[in-house]
Design an enzyme around this catalytic site. Sequence first.
Site, PDB file in Angstrom:
ATOM      1  N   CYS A  77      -1.927   2.105  10.794  1.00  0.00           N
ATOM      2  CA  CYS A  77      -1.007   1.806  10.402  1.00  0.00           C
ATOM      3  C   CYS A  77      -0.969   2.583   8.931  1.00  0.00           C
ATOM      4  O   CYS A  77      -2.625   2.949   9.216  1.00  0.00           O
ATOM      5  CB  CYS A  77       0.152   0.383   9.893  1.00  0.00           C
ATOM      6  SG  CYS A  77      -1.349  -0.316   8.860  1.00  0.00           S
ATOM      7  N   CYS A 133       1.601   0.882   0.859  1.00  0.00           N
ATOM      8  CA  CYS A 133       2.180  -0.269   1.398  1.00  0.00           C
ATOM      9  C   CYS A 133       2.222  -1.619   0.313  1.00  0.00           C
ATOM     10  O   CYS A 133       1.063  -1.663   0.293  1.00  0.00           O
ATOM     11  CB  CYS A 133       1.776  -0.457   2.460  1.00  0.00           C
ATOM     12  SG  CYS A 133       2.205  -2.329   3.218  1.00  0.00           S
ATOM     13  N   CYS A 192      -2.760  -5.063   7.825  1.00  0.00           N
ATOM     14  CA  CYS A 192      -2.677  -6.518   7.560  1.00  0.00           C
ATOM     15  C   CYS A 192      -1.815  -7.077   8.262  1.00  0.00           C
ATOM     16  O   CYS A 192      -2.197  -6.464   9.493  1.00  0.00           O
ATOM     17  CB  CYS A 192      -1.370  -6.840   5.799  1.00  0.00           C
ATOM     18  SG  CYS A 192       0.418  -5.933   6.376  1.00  0.00           S
TER      19      CYS A 192
END
Length: 567
Positions: free
Chosen positions: A436, A442, A481
């Site tokens: 990701c 982010c 995460c």
Amino acid sequence: MSNQPLSDVERIKTASRLLRGTLKESLADPITGAISDDDTQLIKFHGSYQQDDRDVREQRRKQKLEPDYQFMLRTRLPGGICTPEQWLKLDELARTYANNSLRITTRQAFQVHGVIKWNLKKVIAEMNQVMLDTLAACGDVNRNIMCAVNPYRGELYQTVTEMADKLSLHLLPNTSAYHEIWLDGKPMVTAEESETQENEPIYGATYLPRKFKIAIAIPPINDVDVFAHDLGFIAVVENNRIVGYNVTTGGGMGVTYAMPETYPRLANVIGFVTPEQVLDVAAAVVTTQRDHGNRSDRRLARLKYTIDRMGLDAFVEEVQQRSGIELAPQREFTFTHTGDQPGWVQGDDGLWHLTLQVPSGRIKDADQEQSLTALREVAKVIEGAEQARFILTPNQNLVIANIADQQRGSIDTLLAAHGLQNFYQPSVLRQHTLACVAFPTCSQAMAEAERYMPAFLDRFEGVLAGLDLENEPIVLRVTGCPNGCARPYMAEIGLTGKAPGRYNLYLGGGFEGQRLNQLYRENIDEDSIFNELQPLLAQYAEQRQPNEHFGDFLHRLDLLPPVKEAA
Ligand code: SRM
Ligand code: SF4
């Protein structure tokens, strides 16, 4: 439904007059590069997130400057398909207003990062010139529709991409707010009238309790990871025609570490529908979630929790009643893998398709590999060819599709001249890896993902080569995460960020995307990750059966801890 008070986002949606809020005022505010707190929730429905550059957050705080506010924009792009003209526009926007890169997402969309508030409107308006929009790319609505990428399968492919388009339009918000705010559309209704005269027939005034995701798969390839979706359609093919779809519901990845009541969940197959029934069944699933989803706690609001709370049978009954369609028994299907196959392949109609493996989906000009420039040049070459397309894959890769034989040579030459040889022939490990975005954009990232991959993969390849396993495909997915944006809980090896340099290690997912993995070790650093993997991989190298995948091997030898029953 819960008796708890509604979440704050519900209040914001209710007051927003169908997604208008004070976005116009926020954009015009000259004092700050940010928008108002409430508007940061609403702008998601318009396809954007307010972010700040986390690499400089601390430094700016010390200098008493506001964070380096910037916006990410995500396109709505059903099936990930765009024209060379659209590519050239996005490339230009990325270089003029964003951070000189285009990001292919795990849901077949583009993201541009680093757009400042003052340029947002310009960028959206310019996208609109080439018929691209960002509406509903984020927010509590149906998101970008994923669709199997196999242009070489001619008519079958055309059928599913048309279905993806239809679904996307059917479930698009009806509000004219997007037009008004970004495209200077004349307000169709006054602020007061908006509540009475404009409506959202599918969503209602407060939209869904949470994001909603749909994918369409064509077996035997499960490139879209259909079981990770709120709603999925698995094409059933007879005599080279799609006669209908198996319907799947209730998949989802996101987890909150401190909340054991959150969990990843595989979708259930609930029956079979004909192509004519797809839109009505989809709308019935969406409205069931709209009316039964949890609007108090957003961490428990996805459809997977609604289904587990209602019970699958009651949920299916409700969908059947709302749609007036009785689902037929599911048909047989088999999936063989989730990933993409790099290189050229010829389609049923004689045209050629080139799949390029793009590391973490990031298209940029680096020292060795200049993918941004290379693909701009390719777009210029194929711009005149009516059928030529770029197709973003669910695995963050790119297909240059519908290419005539005589154009292949010039494409190969251009890509080679810009150092993209590895995009044709990545290592087997890289071919099966997703990561990701994570840092620096982010807001949720606890550890690195995309930026960590080059070093992590180099080391991992060394380990595999030492065990003669470099040609064994192993699905590896890494996120910064537990939200699971690279669908890590479906991987044979999954890593989810816990803190800088530390990850949870999950093992044993299915190579075909039909089995979740299990938590193996928590909060470990890189050395510990390899210390854990090394003996298991060594055992795999010694004792695997022909064609046995790593995840299946771990299960056969009972090498995984018992699954915790999350639900
Ligand atoms: Fe995601 C939030 C990036 C696919 C589950 N995701 C985010 C945000 C917007 C962070 C935030 O809330 O501030 C990330 C922006 C990072 C950035 O700087 O760009 C982000 N998600 C991404 C992308 C770009 C990852 C990528 O590397 O490609 C993917 C964009 C897809 C798209 O084009 O629409 C992306 N996100 C996914 C997926 C995979 C999928 O959909 O197949 C998932 C897991 C599947 C699922 O939804 O269950 C996913 N993202 C989440 C979640 C957890 C949702 C949950 O149910 O708990 C969040 C957090 C949230 O929604 O509160 C999140
Ligand atoms: Fe950000 Fe987490 Fe999604 Fe990675 S998984 S992009 S860190 S929200």
